[in-house]
Write a protein that holds these residues in place. Structure first.
Motif, PDB file in Angstrom:
ATOM      1  N   TRP A 212       5.400  18.629  36.458  1.00  0.00           N
ATOM      2  CA  TRP A 212       6.183  18.382  37.401  1.00  0.00           C
ATOM      3  C   TRP A 212       5.753  19.008  38.622  1.00  0.00           C
ATOM      4  N   ARG A 213       4.773  20.157  38.475  1.00  0.00           N
ATOM      5  CA  ARG A 213       4.159  20.627  39.705  1.00  0.00           C
ATOM      6  C   ARG A 213       3.113  19.898  40.267  1.00  0.00           C
ATOM      7  N   THR A 214       2.456  19.150  39.424  1.00  0.00           N
ATOM      8  CA  THR A 214       1.401  18.276  39.784  1.00  0.00           C
ATOM      9  C   THR A 214       2.185  17.071  40.346  1.00  0.00           C
ATOM     10  N   ALA A 215       3.255  16.542  39.809  1.00  0.00           N
ATOM     11  CA  ALA A 215       3.906  15.557  40.375  1.00  0.00           C
ATOM     12  C   ALA A 215       4.467  15.729  41.922  1.00  0.00           C
ATOM     13  N   ILE A 216       4.754  16.781  42.101  1.00  0.00           N
ATOM     14  CA  ILE A 216       5.329  17.517  43.642  1.00  0.00           C
ATOM     15  C   ILE A 216       4.204  17.284  44.484  1.00  0.00           C
ATOM     16  N   ALA A 217       3.030  18.032  44.012  1.00  0.00           N
ATOM     17  CA  ALA A 217       1.851  17.916  44.808  1.00  0.00           C
ATOM     18  C   ALA A 217       1.304  16.524  45.249  1.00  0.00           C
ATOM     19  N   GLY A 218       1.655  15.496  44.522  1.00  0.00           N
ATOM     20  CA  GLY A 218       1.072  14.427  44.735  1.00  0.00           C
ATOM     21  C   GLY A 218       2.232  13.337  45.376  1.00  0.00           C
ATOM     22  N   SER A 219       3.406  13.713  45.177  1.00  0.00           N
ATOM     23  CA  SER A 219       4.394  12.860  45.704  1.00  0.00           C
ATOM     24  C   SER A 219       4.670  12.795  47.316  1.00  0.00           C
ATOM     25  N   ASP A 220       4.861  11.810  47.886  1.00  0.00           N
ATOM     26  CA  ASP A 220       5.163  11.589  49.375  1.00  0.00           C
ATOM     27  C   ASP A 220       6.954  11.619  49.599  1.00  0.00           C
ATOM     28  N   SER A 221       7.596  11.611  48.661  1.00  0.00           N
ATOM     29  CA  SER A 221       9.011  11.378  48.975  1.00  0.00           C
ATOM     30  C   SER A 221       9.770  12.800  48.702  1.00  0.00           C
ATOM     31  N   ASP A 222      10.344  12.828  49.822  1.00  0.00           N
ATOM     32  CA  ASP A 222      11.332  14.271  49.708  1.00  0.00           C
ATOM     33  C   ASP A 222      12.209  14.285  48.755  1.00  0.00           C
ATOM     34  N   ASP A 223      13.068  13.152  48.720  1.00  0.00           N
ATOM     35  CA  ASP A 223      13.915  13.106  47.615  1.00  0.00           C
ATOM     36  C   ASP A 223      13.403  13.388  45.973  1.00  0.00           C
ATOM     37  N   SER A 224      12.110  12.754  45.731  1.00  0.00           N
ATOM     38  CA  SER A 224      11.847  12.922  44.423  1.00  0.00           C
ATOM     39  C   SER A 224      11.276  14.410  44.339  1.00  0.00           C
ATOM     40  N   GLN A 225      10.437  15.039  45.324  1.00  0.00           N
ATOM     41  CA  GLN A 225      10.392  16.460  45.404  1.00  0.00           C
ATOM     42  C   GLN A 225      11.406  17.200  45.169  1.00  0.00           C
ATOM     43  N   GLN A 226      12.428  16.963  45.852  1.00  0.00           N
ATOM     44  CA  GLN A 226      13.551  17.835  45.666  1.00  0.00           C
ATOM     45  C   GLN A 226      14.199  17.714  44.183  1.00  0.00           C
ATOM     46  N   ALA A 227      14.326  16.329  43.543  1.00  0.00           N
ATOM     47  CA  ALA A 227      14.766  16.304  42.115  1.00  0.00           C
ATOM     48  C   ALA A 227      13.807  16.932  41.161  1.00  0.00           C
ATOM     49  N   LEU A 228      12.603  16.902  41.441  1.00  0.00           N
ATOM     50  CA  LEU A 228      11.502  17.561  40.557  1.00  0.00           C
ATOM     51  C   LEU A 228      11.653  19.088  40.608  1.00  0.00           C
ATOM     52  N   ARG A 229      11.827  19.790  41.802  1.00  0.00           N
ATOM     53  CA  ARG A 229      12.077  20.954  41.844  1.00  0.00           C
ATOM     54  C   ARG A 229      13.590  21.434  41.139  1.00  0.00           C
ATOM     55  N   GLN A 230      14.472  20.696  41.332  1.00  0.00           N
ATOM     56  CA  GLN A 230      15.797  21.062  40.219  1.00  0.00           C
ATOM     57  C   GLN A 230      15.524  20.896  38.840  1.00  0.00           C
ATOM     58  N   ALA A 231      14.624  20.058  38.557  1.00  0.00           N
ATOM     59  CA  ALA A 231      14.341  19.800  36.962  1.00  0.00           C
ATOM     60  C   ALA A 231      13.638  20.913  36.675  1.00  0.00           C
ATOM     61  N   MET A 232      12.772  21.425  37.565  1.00  0.00           N
ATOM     62  CA  MET A 232      11.721  22.662  37.142  1.00  0.00           C
ATOM     63  C   MET A 232      12.743  23.871  37.001  1.00  0.00           C
ATOM     64  N   ALA A 233      13.868  24.088  37.886  1.00  0.00           N
ATOM     65  CA  ALA A 233      14.841  25.039  37.909  1.00  0.00           C
ATOM     66  C   ALA A 233      15.407  24.978  36.464  1.00  0.00           C
ATOM     67  N   ALA A 234      15.687  23.762  35.890  1.00  0.00           N
ATOM     68  CA  ALA A 234      16.478  23.828  34.905  1.00  0.00           C
ATOM     69  C   ALA A 234      15.646  24.194  33.514  1.00  0.00           C
ATOM     70  N   ALA A 235      14.353  23.756  33.666  1.00  0.00           N
ATOM     71  CA  ALA A 235      13.302  24.002  32.700  1.00  0.00           C
ATOM     72  C   ALA A 235      13.018  25.748  32.577  1.00  0.00           C
ATOM     73  N   ARG A 236      13.096  26.215  33.739  1.00  0.00           N
ATOM     74  CA  ARG A 236      12.971  27.850  33.580  1.00  0.00           C
ATOM     75  C   ARG A 236      14.144  28.421  33.152  1.00  0.00           C
ATOM     76  N   ALA A 237      15.227  27.754  33.455  1.00  0.00           N
ATOM     77  CA  ALA A 237      16.646  28.359  32.933  1.00  0.00           C
ATOM     78  C   ALA A 237      16.781  28.343  31.385  1.00  0.00           C
ATOM     79  N   ARG A 238      15.892  27.242  30.857  1.00  0.00           N
ATOM     80  CA  ARG A 238      15.737  26.961  29.354  1.00  0.00           C
ATOM     81  C   ARG A 238      14.977  28.259  28.713  1.00  0.00           C
ATOM     82  N   MET A 239      13.868  28.468  29.707  1.00  0.00           N
ATOM     83  CA  MET A 239      12.723  29.484  29.089  1.00  0.00           C
ATOM     84  C   MET A 239      13.409  30.931  29.181  1.00  0.00           C
ATOM     85  N   GLY A 240      14.471  31.291  30.039  1.00  0.00           N
ATOM     86  CA  GLY A 240      14.955  32.551  30.338  1.00  0.00           C
ATOM     87  C   GLY A 240      14.392  33.136  31.725  1.00  0.00           C
ATOM     88  N   PRO A 241      14.130  34.353  31.592  1.00  0.00           N
ATOM     89  CA  PRO A 241      13.868  34.913  32.961  1.00  0.00           C
ATOM     90  C   PRO A 241      12.255  34.721  33.126  1.00  0.00           C
TER      91      PRO A 241
END
Length: 306
Positions: free
Chosen positions: A256-285
């Motif tokens: 998702w980091r790579t996808a954010i770097a290559g995306s030109d859509s603000d909405d897509s970048q925001q959705a991917l950042r939220q998904a990354m937050a969900a993945a980090r929450a699953r991993m713990g601190p």
């Protein structure tokens, strides 16, 4: 469309005018040439020279410098020279100024029909028809199903126009007609070539069709995209969601980091950042000790985006 054909007719009229211009100017040119040839200055000069030489010969005979026989012989020689200089110099009759009008007519017809045929073959008349169809639907309400029905008619009429399938694909996708979206995108790829952006869209739509589960076909499409464009954002978004489903949260975050770097859509970048937050929450601190709250809505948003 009417304005286009009027414009083409005007341009063709200008071209025909240039073709007919030499024919229109031929009559005065012919008259000037005929007048020049009728004047025949060379013949007049030859006669003047003959008369001067004959006068000189008569003066020599009058002074007794030559006898009668010599005089007659030289005068006969002068007359022969004059005849030789003027013989065959009569100008040939000029052809009519309109003698080549048939050839001009042929050229005009060839240029006219040739131009129309070339535009029909190489121009964008089909795209103009597609644009008109879009405008008509917008004027009649612009509902997605109206667009789909109208563009499907164009797909039957011009199946080899990639812009038709490029218009149908997102309509099918957004209305969740995934099998038709797959068909439209496959047809588009067949016409435009296996561009990484298109192949990645095909992988994504088949991923959704397969209940968001990877299979060999989807993986092969993803590998093809990454080989041609290692930073293609759509395919990295898909692979990130597949890793998330498999419990590989770090792998998902990396994609998702790579996808954010290559995306030109603000909405897509925001959705991917939220998904990354969900993945980090699953991993713990996180590594720096900063906890991140789980965001199930981001997980759902990324799933819908894939």
């Amino acid at each position: 469309m009417t304005a286009l054909w009027v414009g083409l007719a005007l341009l063709l009229s200008v071209a025909v005018g240039f073709l007919l211009l030499p024919l229109w100017r031929s009559r005065p040119l012919r008259e000037a040439q005929a007048a020049l040839e009728t004047r025949d200055d060379d013949a007049r000069d030859n006669v003047t020279i003959f008369r001067d030489r004959l006068a000189g010969l008569e003066e020599e005979f009058a002074r007794g410098e030559i006898d009668q026989a010599r005089f007659e012989a030289r005068r006969l020689e002068l007359e022969r020279d004059l005849l030789a200089d003027t013989e065959g110099r009569a100008p040939r009759g000029l052809k009519s100024a309109y003698s080549g009008v048939w050839l001009t007519a042929v050229v005009v017809v060839v240029v006219g029909f040739g131009s129309l045929y070339a535009y029909h073959r190489e121009g964008s008349v089909d795209d103009l028809t597609l644009y008109q169809a879009r405008v008509q639907v917008e004027q009649n309400g612009g509902e997605p199903q109206q667009f789909i029905a109208r563009f499907e008619q164009e797909a039957q009429r011009q199946p080899d126009n990639p812009n038709v399938w490029a218009s149908l694909y997102p309509l099918y996708r957004d209305s969740r007609q995934y099998d038709k979206a797959d068909h439209a995108l496959t047809r588009l790829i067949a016409l435009k070539g296996r561009e990484p952006s298109l192949v990645s869209e095909l992988a994504q739509i088949r991923f959704v069709e397969n209940d968001r589960e990877m299979n060999d076909d989807i993986q092969a499409l993803a590998d093809e995209v990454l080989k041609a464009d290692p930073r293609q954002p759509t395919v990295h978004g898909l692979l990130g969601f597949a890793d998330f489903r498999a419990g590989d949260y770090q792998g998902a975050i990396d994609h998702w980091r790579t996808a954010i770097a290559g995306s030109d859509s603000d909405d897509s970048q925001q959705a991917l950042r939220q998904a990354m937050a969900a993945a980090r929450a699953r991993m713990g601190p996180t590594a720096d000790g900063a906890p991140v709250a789980q965001d199930s809505e981001a997980h759902n948003e990324q799933g819908r985006g894939s």
